[in-house]
Design a protein around this motif. Structure first.
Motif, short mmCIF file in Angstrom:
data_model
loop_
_atom_site.label_atom_id
_atom_site.label_comp_id
_atom_site.label_asym_id
_atom_site.label_seq_id
_atom_site.Cartn_x
_atom_site.Cartn_y
_atom_site.Cartn_z
N ARG A 30 0.83 -1.21 0.00
CA ARG A 30 0.00 0.00 0.00
C ARG A 30 0.86 1.26 0.00
O ARG A 30 0.52 2.26 -0.62
N GLY A 31 1.99 1.19 0.68
CA GLY A 31 2.87 2.35 0.74
C GLY A 31 2.32 3.42 1.67
O GLY A 31 1.26 3.26 2.26
N PRO A 32 3.04 4.54 1.79
CA PRO A 32 2.55 5.61 2.67
C PRO A 32 1.31 6.30 2.08
O PRO A 32 1.18 6.36 0.86
N PRO A 33 0.43 6.83 2.93
CA PRO A 33 -0.81 7.44 2.41
C PRO A 33 -0.55 8.60 1.45
O PRO A 33 -1.31 8.81 0.51
N GLU A 34 0.53 9.33 1.67
CA GLU A 34 0.79 10.49 0.81
C GLU A 34 1.33 10.07 -0.56
O GLU A 34 1.24 10.83 -1.52
N GLU A 35 1.90 8.87 -0.63
CA GLU A 35 2.43 8.40 -1.91
C GLU A 35 2.15 6.90 -2.05
O GLU A 35 3.04 6.06 -1.91
N PRO A 36 0.87 6.56 -2.30
CA PRO A 36 0.52 5.14 -2.33
C PRO A 36 1.19 4.39 -3.47
O PRO A 36 1.43 4.95 -4.55
N LEU A 37 1.45 3.12 -3.22
CA LEU A 37 2.06 2.29 -4.26
C LEU A 37 0.97 1.46 -4.94
O LEU A 37 0.30 1.94 -5.83
N PHE A 38 0.78 0.24 -4.46
CA PHE A 38 -0.26 -0.62 -5.03
C PHE A 38 -1.25 -0.90 -3.90
O PHE A 38 -1.06 -1.83 -3.12
N ASP A 39 -2.25 -0.05 -3.81
CA ASP A 39 -3.13 -0.09 -2.64
C ASP A 39 -4.43 -0.87 -2.84
O ASP A 39 -5.22 -0.98 -1.91
N VAL A 40 -4.64 -1.41 -4.02
CA VAL A 40 -5.85 -2.23 -4.24
C VAL A 40 -5.40 -3.70 -4.23
O VAL A 40 -4.81 -4.18 -5.20
N VAL A 41 -5.64 -4.34 -3.12
CA VAL A 41 -5.11 -5.70 -2.92
C VAL A 41 -6.19 -6.74 -3.17
O VAL A 41 -7.30 -6.64 -2.64
N THR A 42 -5.85 -7.71 -3.96
CA THR A 42 -6.72 -8.88 -4.17
C THR A 42 -5.93 -10.11 -3.74
O THR A 42 -4.75 -10.22 -4.04
N LEU A 43 -6.59 -10.97 -3.01
CA LEU A 43 -5.91 -12.19 -2.57
C LEU A 43 -6.17 -13.31 -3.58
O LEU A 43 -7.20 -13.35 -4.23
#
Lengths: 169, 191
Positions: free
Chosen positions: A151-164
């Motif tokens: 997800r990364g930090p809130p100010e610079e999100p990385l890949f924040d939509v996670v599917t298992l």
């Protein structure tokens, strides 16, 4: 001569005692409902149950299709072959290849995991999806940590939509 | 000392008077009002405790309690809790809204509780319980003209296996739950 006994004044009690009683009852009640640890939530999409690759055939789209598998050996990355990085394994089956990020000091190398995610994010600014999978015996806390790093930090999100996804593919 | 001599007589009188005065004082002291219970400092302490507890009183829509069997992982997530059906996975059991639905043995569900045996993903008692909740939520949604959202909070012990997590998610998915959130305690670190 008979000694006159001093008459004792009746003790009326402290007027604060009823308040004290109330406070004494409130304290256990509030202690029961008190929260000393705050709980947070992590959104996760329902797992893709099939063991088949979870996304469209990679060569039919331009999306990154980032999939990370957590195994006892480390992290395994899979992406659309068009976007494959030099450090990624070319194997299509996780089991047939070594990890892209091996474990370090008997623990998952999350710092290196973040570096690789940052590298991928630099080339795919719009991409937000990541598919996470793990071996059956991987602990929940490792998954949560991987989700935090993804997800990364809130100010610079990385890949924040996670599917298992179920198991390793 | 001869008390009959005039100088000594006045001294004796003075001593006598002092002694009487001392007796009087002693008697006067004895008649001071009975001391009241001193609870001011106790009241102060209680007020401080009360303020602290009021501040930390849980206002979350769902109540989650950690225990030895349910130690939540730490996370850096910032989304607060929201009202949803709580599925808890401890070291000993799976619970739905604090009601135990399935026992765990060595961190796994017994194969007799699964629809498709050991390799199966659907846990029958969990499915039945969740289906019942779904029916109840759908009925409420219909009466209040709100859509059924199918939200579930998964509260799992940090040592829960990924396999069990996917089994629970799969079962919840089969019971028409669609939106899942994992619950973690605040305080993780990604540095």
């Amino acid at each position: 001569m008979a000694k006159k006994r001093r008459q004792e004044e009746p003790y009326e009690g402290d007027p604060l005692i009823p308040i004290m009683n109330l406070v004494c009852m409130l304290i256990p009640l509030l202690l029961y409902g008190a929260v000393f640890v705050r709980f947070m939530t992590l959104t996760v999409n329902a797992p893709k149950i099939s063991r088949a690759p979870a996304q469209q055939p990679p060569d039919q789209n331009e999306a990154l299709n980032l999939t990370v598998m957590i195994t006892d050996q480390g992290f395994h990355f899979k992406v659309n072959p068009k976007h494959r990085m030099s450090w990624m394994s070319q194997a299509t089956e996780t089991a047939s290849s070594g990890p892209d990020i091996p474990k370090k000091d008997d623990d998952w190398d999350f710092d290196e995991f973040r570096r690789k995610l940052l590298e991928l994010k630099a080339d795919h600014r719009e991409e937000r999806n990541i598919i996470l999978g793990a071996e059956d015996d991987i602990q929940f806390e490792v998954l949560i940590k991987a989700m935090d790093y993804s997800r990364g930090p809130p100010e610079e999100p990385l890949f924040d939509v996670v599917t298992l996804t179920r198991g390793v593919v | 000392m001869d008390p009959n001599t005039p100088g000594n007589a006045s001294q004796v009188d003075a001593l006598w008077a002092a002694k009487r005065q001392a007796k009087k004082d002693k008697r006067r002291l004895r008649t001071t009002p009975r001391p009241k219970l001193l609870i001011n400092s106790l009241m102060d302490a209680f007020t401080i405790i009360l303020c602290f507890l009021l501040k930390s009183f849980g206002s979350d829509p769902v109540q989650i309690r950690e225990s030895d069997d349910l130690k939540l992982p730490r996370s850096t997530a910032v989304q607060p809790l929201e009202d949803a059906i709580v599925i808890a996975i401890s070291t000993k059991a799976i619970m739905v809204q604090d009601i135990k639905v399935a026992d765990l043995r060595n961190g796994a569900v017994d194969e007799s509780m699964k629809r498709d045996g050991q390799e199966g993903l659907l846990i029958n008692p969990l499915f039945d319980s969740l289906k019942e909740k779904v029916q109840h939520l759908k009925m409420i949604a219909a009466r209040t003209n709100q859509p059924f959202e199918g939200k579930a909070l998964v509260v799992a012990h940090s040592g829960t296996s990924y396999r069990l997590v996917t089994e629970v998610l799969y079962t919840a998915g089969q019971a028409e739950f669609e939106k899942f959130k994992f619950v973690a305690a605040e305080g993780g670190s990604t540095n």
